[in-house]
Design a protein around this motif. Structure first.
Motif, mmCIF file in Angstrom:
data_model
loop_
_atom_site.group_PDB
_atom_site.id
_atom_site.type_symbol
_atom_site.label_atom_id
_atom_site.label_comp_id
_atom_site.label_asym_id
_atom_site.label_seq_id
_atom_site.Cartn_x
_atom_site.Cartn_y
_atom_site.Cartn_z
ATOM 1 N N LEU A 1 38.609 38.842 30.070
ATOM 2 C CA LEU A 1 39.072 39.815 29.083
ATOM 3 C C LEU A 1 39.707 41.029 29.745
ATOM 4 O O LEU A 1 40.636 41.631 29.195
ATOM 5 N N SER A 2 39.224 41.396 30.931
ATOM 6 C CA SER A 2 39.809 42.548 31.617
ATOM 7 C C SER A 2 41.262 42.284 32.006
ATOM 8 O O SER A 2 42.065 43.215 32.074
ATOM 9 N N VAL A 3 41.603 41.023 32.260
ATOM 10 C CA VAL A 3 42.998 40.681 32.555
ATOM 11 C C VAL A 3 43.864 40.931 31.317
ATOM 12 O O VAL A 3 44.933 41.546 31.402
ATOM 13 N N LEU A 4 43.406 40.483 30.147
ATOM 14 C CA LEU A 4 44.168 40.707 28.922
ATOM 15 C C LEU A 4 44.225 42.192 28.580
ATOM 16 O O LEU A 4 45.251 42.691 28.105
ATOM 17 N N ALA A 5 43.136 42.919 28.840
ATOM 18 C CA ALA A 5 43.094 44.351 28.529
ATOM 19 C C ALA A 5 43.993 45.168 29.436
ATOM 20 O O ALA A 5 44.264 46.338 29.156
ATOM 21 N N ALA A 6 44.471 44.580 30.526
ATOM 22 C CA ALA A 6 45.381 45.298 31.419
ATOM 23 C C ALA A 6 46.726 45.552 30.748
ATOM 24 O O ALA A 6 47.458 46.463 31.133
ATOM 25 N N PHE A 7 47.055 44.757 29.730
ATOM 26 C CA PHE A 7 48.321 44.917 29.019
ATOM 27 C C PHE A 7 48.125 45.860 27.833
ATOM 28 O O PHE A 7 47.132 45.776 27.113
ATOM 29 N N ASP A 8 49.058 46.769 27.625
ATOM 30 C CA ASP A 8 49.063 47.627 26.451
ATOM 31 C C ASP A 8 50.495 48.042 26.168
ATOM 32 O O ASP A 8 51.436 47.531 26.801
ATOM 33 N N HIS A 9 50.680 48.951 25.208
ATOM 34 C CA HIS A 9 52.043 49.325 24.813
ATOM 35 C C HIS A 9 52.813 49.995 25.938
ATOM 36 O O HIS A 9 54.039 49.879 26.020
ATOM 37 N N GLU A 10 52.097 50.705 26.817
ATOM 38 C CA GLU A 10 52.762 51.351 27.950
ATOM 39 C C GLU A 10 52.969 50.387 29.110
ATOM 40 O O GLU A 10 53.747 50.663 30.023
ATOM 41 N N HIS A 11 52.252 49.270 29.099
ATOM 42 C CA HIS A 11 52.336 48.290 30.189
ATOM 43 C C HIS A 11 52.441 46.880 29.613
ATOM 44 O O HIS A 11 51.535 46.058 29.760
ATOM 45 N N PRO A 12 53.561 46.550 28.942
ATOM 46 C CA PRO A 12 53.705 45.225 28.338
ATOM 47 C C PRO A 12 54.065 44.133 29.333
ATOM 48 O O PRO A 12 53.958 42.949 29.012
ATOM 49 N N LEU B 1 40.013 43.952 39.514
ATOM 50 C CA LEU B 1 39.636 42.671 40.104
ATOM 51 C C LEU B 1 40.306 42.501 41.457
ATOM 52 O O LEU B 1 41.354 43.097 41.725
ATOM 53 N N SER B 2 39.710 41.664 42.274
ATOM 54 C CA SER B 2 40.367 41.323 43.534
ATOM 55 C C SER B 2 41.621 40.515 43.234
ATOM 56 O O SER B 2 41.744 39.890 42.170
ATOM 57 N N LEU B 3 42.550 40.524 44.159
ATOM 58 C CA LEU B 3 43.800 39.804 43.950
ATOM 59 C C LEU B 3 43.544 38.309 43.791
ATOM 60 O O LEU B 3 44.189 37.639 42.966
ATOM 61 N N THR B 4 42.588 37.775 44.532
ATOM 62 C CA THR B 4 42.268 36.351 44.442
ATOM 63 C C THR B 4 41.735 35.994 43.062
ATOM 64 O O THR B 4 42.148 35.005 42.450
ATOM 65 N N THR B 5 40.793 36.822 42.555
ATOM 66 C CA THR B 5 40.220 36.567 41.231
ATOM 67 C C THR B 5 41.275 36.713 40.148
ATOM 68 O O THR B 5 41.359 35.890 39.229
ATOM 69 N N ALA B 6 42.096 37.752 40.268
ATOM 70 C CA ALA B 6 43.156 37.959 39.277
ATOM 71 C C ALA B 6 44.125 36.786 39.268
ATOM 72 O O ALA B 6 44.545 36.315 38.201
ATOM 73 N N HIS B 7 44.469 36.279 40.445
ATOM 74 C CA HIS B 7 45.390 35.146 40.537
ATOM 75 C C HIS B 7 44.823 33.924 39.827
ATOM 76 O O HIS B 7 45.527 33.228 39.083
ATOM 77 N N ARG B 8 43.542 33.680 40.032
ATOM 78 C CA ARG B 8 42.906 32.509 39.414
ATOM 79 C C ARG B 8 42.858 32.655 37.894
ATOM 80 O O ARG B 8 43.187 31.709 37.150
ATOM 81 N N LEU B 9 42.472 33.826 37.406
ATOM 82 C CA LEU B 9 42.360 34.023 35.963
ATOM 83 C C LEU B 9 43.721 34.061 35.285
ATOM 84 O O LEU B 9 43.892 33.513 34.195
ATOM 85 N N VAL B 10 44.689 34.699 35.922
ATOM 86 C CA VAL B 10 46.035 34.733 35.366
ATOM 87 C C VAL B 10 46.605 33.321 35.281
ATOM 88 O O VAL B 10 47.268 32.964 34.297
ATOM 89 N N GLY B 11 46.326 32.503 36.283
ATOM 90 C CA GLY B 11 46.786 31.123 36.249
ATOM 91 C C GLY B 11 46.208 30.361 35.076
ATOM 92 O O GLY B 11 46.924 29.619 34.384
ATOM 93 N N ALA B 12 44.903 30.557 34.823
ATOM 94 C CA ALA B 12 44.262 29.867 33.706
ATOM 95 C C ALA B 12 44.815 30.346 32.367
ATOM 96 O O ALA B 12 45.075 29.542 31.460
ATOM 97 N N LEU B 13 45.010 31.653 32.250
ATOM 98 C CA LEU B 13 45.538 32.201 30.999
ATOM 99 C C LEU B 13 46.986 31.780 30.767
ATOM 100 O O LEU B 13 47.401 31.540 29.630
ATOM 101 N N THR B 14 47.750 31.661 31.835
ATOM 102 C CA THR B 14 49.137 31.227 31.710
ATOM 103 C C THR B 14 49.213 29.759 31.300
ATOM 104 O O THR B 14 50.024 29.368 30.448
ATOM 105 N N GLU B 15 48.360 28.959 31.879
ATOM 106 C CA GLU B 15 48.336 27.530 31.531
ATOM 107 C C GLU B 15 47.977 27.335 30.061
ATOM 108 O O GLU B 15 48.531 26.455 29.381
ATOM 109 N N TRP B 16 47.059 28.166 29.549
ATOM 110 C CA TRP B 16 46.644 28.047 28.144
ATOM 111 C C TRP B 16 47.694 28.624 27.204
ATOM 112 O O TRP B 16 47.760 28.236 26.031
ATOM 113 N N GLY B 17 48.514 29.563 27.684
ATOM 114 C CA GLY B 17 49.550 30.155 26.860
ATOM 115 C C GLY B 17 49.285 31.585 26.447
ATOM 116 O O GLY B 17 50.079 32.186 25.716
ATOM 117 N N ALA B 18 48.160 32.159 26.924
ATOM 118 C CA ALA B 18 47.854 33.544 26.592
ATOM 119 C C ALA B 18 48.772 34.508 27.332
ATOM 120 O O ALA B 18 49.027 35.621 26.867
#
Length: 273
Positions: free
Chosen positions: A23-34, A47-64
């Motif tokens: 959820l913190s990955v999704l919360a990183a986006f807002d109107h000032e940072h789309p 998050l660490s860059l490694t953790t962020a990379h893994r979670l962003v990959g999963a969210l991208t694959e799902w379409g979020a």
């Protein structure tokens, strides 16, 4: 708005769980940072860059999330599809839109629809008017309840215990006209319940005035609020109040509210009984 504080995304023990980090990955986006690169997501999500990379990959694959050709990430359409199922989000907007458009045609001013989320209003629709009044509103934007017309309409009809707690808490100030005195706020809320309309004068910007009215759901409880925002200098409040209340009543009826069947009358709320 900034991303959600980590305290709102962590378990009660204070240690981030796997869902917290996602959820913190999704919360990183807002109107000032789309749009964010991976490094920015990592930093804003804590998050660490490694953790962020893994979670962003999963969210991208799902379409979020979606990644453009430059490697920058944006919120994906899959989240829009899910959001459309929210009864207080796009579903409410679809029902309300014809009445919002009628209100716009009657005033040619900024028209807004909002719901309450905790101590804030969340705007679910906004029709831009012709005037150059300063409106700091976009769909999805948040503002404290006491500082906006829709917020006052929602707060006035909230649970009495919630009202007491909100009035006792810190009241953020945005202009010299923002209501920051709890006693005055309680008087304003009582007036909103009495009249069935809220007037917020220069509370967010020093050139704007908003008139709002509550929208009721099938059971008579207030589910949303509708407002019109006009320049303060030539605001015709007596003419705007009936127009806004008519729009709110139309949306309420479309949501299934039938006052003649024992529903709550306009201008009343839990604190009036």
């Amino acid at each position: 708005m900034s991303p959600l504080p980590h305290s709102r995304l962590r378990s009660s023990g204070g240690t981030p769980t796997a869902p917290d980090r996602l959820l913190s990955v999704l919360a990183a986006f807002d109107h000032e940072h789309p749009a964010l690169c991976l490094t920015d997501i990592s930093r804003r999500a804590g998050l660490s860059l490694t953790t962020a990379h893994r979670l962003v990959g999963a969210l991208t694959e799902w379409g979020a999330l979606e990644r453009d050709e430059s490697g920058v990430y944006h919120v994906g359409l899959r989240l829009w599809e899910v959001a459309a199922l929210a009864p207080r989000g796009l579903a409410l907007r679809q029902i309300a839109l014809p009445y919002l458009e009628d209100l716009y045609e009657a005033t040619h001013e900024n028209v807004q629809l909002a719901v309450r989320d905790g101590g804030e209003v969340v705007y679910t629709e906004w029709l831009s008017g012709r005037s150059a009044v300063g409106v700091h509103i976009r769909v999805g934007a948040r503002w404290p309840l006491h500082a906006t017309g829709v917020g006052l309409a929602l707060l006035a009809h909230g649970d009495p215990e919630f009202q007491r707690a909100y009035c006792a808490g810190p009241l953020a100030s945005f202009t010299p006209y923002t209501i920051t005195d709890p006693v005055r706020l309680r008087r304003v809320l009582a007036d909103v319940r009495r009249t069935g309309a809220a007037v917020s004068d220069r509370q967010v910007t020093d050139d704007a005035l908003s008139v709002a009215a509550p929208v009721r759901g099938r059971d008579g409880t207030v589910a949303a609020a509708v407002s019109v925002v006009v320049p303060h200098a030539d605001a015709a409040v007596p003419a705007l109040v009936p127009a806004v209340r008519l729009a709110a009543r139309g949306i309420s009826r479309a949501l299934g509210w039938r006052p003649e069947d024992g529903g709550v009358r306009p201008g009343t709320g839990p604190s009036d009984r």
